[in-house]
Design a protein around this motif. Structure first.
Motif, PDB file in Angstrom:
ATOM      1  N   THR A   1       0.813  -1.219   0.000  1.00 50.14           N
ATOM      2  CA  THR A   1       0.000   0.000   0.000  1.00 50.14           C
ATOM      3  C   THR A   1       0.849   1.273   0.000  1.00 50.14           C
ATOM      4  O   THR A   1       1.960   1.282   0.532  1.00 50.14           O
ATOM      5  CB  THR A   1      -0.869   0.084   1.270  1.00 50.14           C
ATOM      6  OG1 THR A   1       0.005   0.296   2.403  1.00 50.14           O
ATOM      7  CG2 THR A   1      -1.673  -1.180   1.504  1.00 50.14           C
TER       8      THR A   1
ATOM      9  N   LEU B   1      -2.633  -1.182  -3.402  1.00 53.49           N
ATOM     10  CA  LEU B   1      -3.672  -0.222  -3.013  1.00 53.49           C
ATOM     11  C   LEU B   1      -3.120   1.193  -2.862  1.00 53.49           C
ATOM     12  O   LEU B   1      -2.062   1.409  -2.271  1.00 53.49           O
ATOM     13  CB  LEU B   1      -4.269  -0.665  -1.664  1.00 53.49           C
ATOM     14  CG  LEU B   1      -5.269   0.272  -0.999  1.00 53.49           C
ATOM     15  CD1 LEU B   1      -6.568   0.351  -1.798  1.00 53.49           C
ATOM     16  CD2 LEU B   1      -5.562  -0.179   0.427  1.00 53.49           C
TER      17      LEU B   1
ATOM     18  N   ASN C   1      -2.180  -0.092  -9.676  1.00 51.45           N
ATOM     19  CA  ASN C   1      -2.986  -0.288  -8.465  1.00 51.45           C
ATOM     20  C   ASN C   1      -4.278  -1.048  -8.799  1.00 51.45           C
ATOM     21  O   ASN C   1      -4.903  -0.794  -9.821  1.00 51.45           O
ATOM     22  CB  ASN C   1      -3.291   1.045  -7.773  1.00 51.45           C
ATOM     23  CG  ASN C   1      -3.993   2.031  -8.661  1.00 51.45           C
ATOM     24  OD1 ASN C   1      -3.457   2.417  -9.686  1.00 51.45           O
ATOM     25  ND2 ASN C   1      -5.194   2.413  -8.306  1.00 51.45           N
TER      26      ASN C   1
ATOM     27  N   TYR D   1      -6.687   0.652   4.948  1.00 45.51           N
ATOM     28  CA  TYR D   1      -5.940  -0.536   4.524  1.00 45.51           C
ATOM     29  C   TYR D   1      -6.780  -1.801   4.695  1.00 45.51           C
ATOM     30  O   TYR D   1      -6.512  -2.820   4.060  1.00 45.51           O
ATOM     31  CB  TYR D   1      -4.642  -0.664   5.328  1.00 45.51           C
ATOM     32  CG  TYR D   1      -3.704   0.518   5.194  1.00 45.51           C
ATOM     33  CD1 TYR D   1      -3.359   1.026   3.945  1.00 45.51           C
ATOM     34  CD2 TYR D   1      -3.138   1.129   6.325  1.00 45.51           C
ATOM     35  CE1 TYR D   1      -2.498   2.110   3.823  1.00 45.51           C
ATOM     36  CE2 TYR D   1      -2.273   2.210   6.209  1.00 45.51           C
ATOM     37  CZ  TYR D   1      -1.955   2.695   4.967  1.00 45.51           C
ATOM     38  OH  TYR D   1      -1.100   3.763   4.838  1.00 45.51           O
TER      39      TYR D   1
ATOM     40  N   ALA E   1     -10.547  -1.240   2.280  1.00 49.14           N
ATOM     41  CA  ALA E   1     -10.353  -1.395   0.835  1.00 49.14           C
ATOM     42  C   ALA E   1     -10.311  -2.859   0.404  1.00 49.14           C
ATOM     43  O   ALA E   1     -10.550  -3.168  -0.760  1.00 49.14           O
ATOM     44  CB  ALA E   1      -9.068  -0.698   0.408  1.00 49.14           C
TER      45      ALA E   1
END
Ligand code: ME8
Length: 509
Positions: free
Chosen positions: A9, A47, A90, A238, A241
């Motif tokens: 991420t 992400l 992503n 985190y 998502a």
């Protein structure tokens, strides 16, 4: 989460302002890690997204006389656009104003409440809106002339007194220290780990996790007067998502890697694992905090008018050049200085001279002399072995460097291979060999084309377009190649005809 999954991420960026080179840096680093893991056969989730709540955003919207929701919609789009400009892979773009995210945040709040980790009290102390952070008295400095108070970041703080929910952070001190000890790779680089450990050793205060003096945030369950502290809401991205609280989040949780800038290490390495442990959720495996970019020696800031727009650099020098430069110029973790002079030096030396020249001269000879035709290699001589085996030799080093987020070492290894290949061209002088021994010349050139293909595979996470461009010239594509082809010597398409290559990197005078 199974061992073959990989979750990386970026921080979610504040939408109070447009994205700049610092945001591009973190995002590119994460993209390279994601691409490398995919190339290595991992089921990868990458992400990124935007952090859209809090006083800082509310104030920025007010300044533009815009409705806050319309403002965040517009600003978030800039960051979304940048993912395309940077060629990021992503898998998702999270926005904290979306309903699924708010629900996940409230779900965690309820667990913390149920676990007796939260209590109601009154917050009295310093708050910096720019940092969206609380500070202790001993962290604050006062300007003698103006009497203004500042946080260590240099941002001004204000005195806040309001009813607030608190998270019992103090009780997690020993458990966190124990967690760092048991998970020595949790924080990187080591210098940051030491900083975090000594901060925690000094003692932790309970943390204010709600605000009542404005409303732009996630409502606290069962107490509408309060909104959640923006950092608690933000960190939960985190999880939200990837589907939390639905069990499917476990496909990618715990995250393998949160890459952040050094400015926000405290939130990620202290608050985040404490929140998670308190909610009985496993903390991520690793947090890596990279360094800070300055522009020609000066802090990048809007007020100095020296903000570097990645779009402009890309327009002028190309995207892959920027990706390469940012990761090569400074060891990841250290601070770096962005200067056009060093960027141009990298283009002329590393890209045009070393890489460009190798590809150009080898493919030109094949095109001109072998009718563009590649052949199966007939004989590998002792003198070929060093170069022929070299990709296999550096593979482990490259994998290890990626595991430690040492991009500059990855690049160093690839450039050693490029330099070996250039040396091999000089030593074997295929243009001379063609006149004496066509079969041997064919072998030398085919070995070189194979090595160029492997260089392109190694380079593909960092410079995806350049890599695809090189591979296309020899009848291949990154789409069909993986890291496994580094140990394979038979994937060249011998029916493909190499056309006259054009220059991949122009020197800049
Ligand atoms: O902190 N050099 O968002 P943010 C290097 N929303 N990196 C830089 C940089 C520079 N000069 N300037 C910015 C936030 N960055 C929170 C994060 S996460 C749950 C919430 C990069 O918009 C670097 O990664 O202020 C830094 O940590 C991040 O942008 C800060 O972005």
């Amino acid at each position: 989460m199974d061992d073959n999954s990989f979750f990386v991420t970026t921080p979610i960026y504040y939408v109070n302002d447009s994205p700049h080179i610092g945001h591009a840096y973190t995002s590119i680093a994460c993209d390279v890690i994601a691409r490398f893991n995919r190339l290595n056969g991992k089921k990868t989730m990458f992400l990124t997204g935007t952090d859209e709540h809090g006083l800082k955003i509310e104030q920025a919207a007010k300044k533009k006389a815009m409705n806050t929701k319309e403002f965040v919609d517009e600003m978030s789009l800039d960051f979304k656009k940048l993912t395309k400009t940077l060629n990021l892979t992503n898998d998702f773009f999270v926005r904290t104003t979306e309903n699924f995210h708010k629900k996940a945040s409230q779900h965690i709040w309820k667990i913390l409440k149920k676990n007796d980790e939260i209590y109601l009290d009154k917050y009295k102390g310093w708050y910096s809106v720019s940092d969206e952070a609380y500070f202790n008295d001993d962290e604050i400095t006062t300007d003698k002339k103006t009497k203004k108070k500042f946080a260590p970041s240099g941002n001004e703080v204000q005195w806040v007194e309001e009813e607030s929910y608190f998270f019992k952070l103090s009780k997690w001190q020993d458990k966190l220290l124990d967690f760092y000890k048991k998970n020595p790779n949790f924080i990187g680089p080591d210098s940051r780990k030491n900083e975090v450990v000594s901060f925690v050793k000094n003692g932790l205060n309970d943390l204010s996790i709600s605000r009542t003096t404005f409303s732009w945030g996630v409502e606290v369950p069962d107490d509408k007067k309060h909104i959640m502290y923006v950092w608690l809401d933000a960190l939960i991205n985190y999880l939200s998502a990837i589907g939390y609280p639905d069990k499917k989040y476990k496909e990618f949780w715990p995250a393998n890697l949160h890459i952040v800038g050094k400015d926000i290490i405290r939130f990620h390495a202290i608050y985040w694992p404490a929140f998670l442990l308190a909610a009985e959720i496993e903390p991520p495996k690793r947090i890596f905090a990279h360094g800070w970019w300055t522009n020609e020696g000066k802090k990048i800031s809007k007020s100095l008018g020296n903000v570097i727009d990645p779009n402009e650099i890309i327009k002028k020098y190309g995207l892959d050049t920027l990706r390469f430069f940012l990761l090569k110029e400074v060891p990841f973790g250290n601070d770096g200085d962005f200067s056009k002079e060093s960027l141009q030096r990298r283009i002329n030396n590393d890209l045009a001279n070393d890489l460009g020249n190798l590809v150009q001269r080898v493919l030109t000879i094949v095109n001109k002399n072998l009718n563009g035709q590649l052949n199966k290699i007939k004989e590998i001589r002792d003198s070929d072995k060093k170069l022929y085996e070299y990709p296999k030799e550096i593979l482990k080093t490259i994998e290890l460097s990626y595991e430690n987020q040492e991009f500059h070492k990855v690049i160093e290894s690839i450039w050693k291979l490029i330099s070996e290949a250039n040396k091999y061209v000089d030593e074997n002088a295929p243009w001379k060999l063609l006149k004496k021994d066509k079969e041997r010349a064919g072998d030398v050139l085919n070995i070189l084309v194979l090595i160029i293909a492997k260089i392109a595979i190694f380079l593909s996470p960092i410079m995806p377009n350049t890599s695809e461009n090189i591979l296309n010239k020899i009848g291949l594509s990154t789409k069909k190649l993986t890291m496994k082809h580094i140990n394979n010597n038979s994937f060249l398409n011998t029916t493909f005809k190499i056309k006259k290559p054009e220059i991949i990197f122009q020197k800049i005078e």
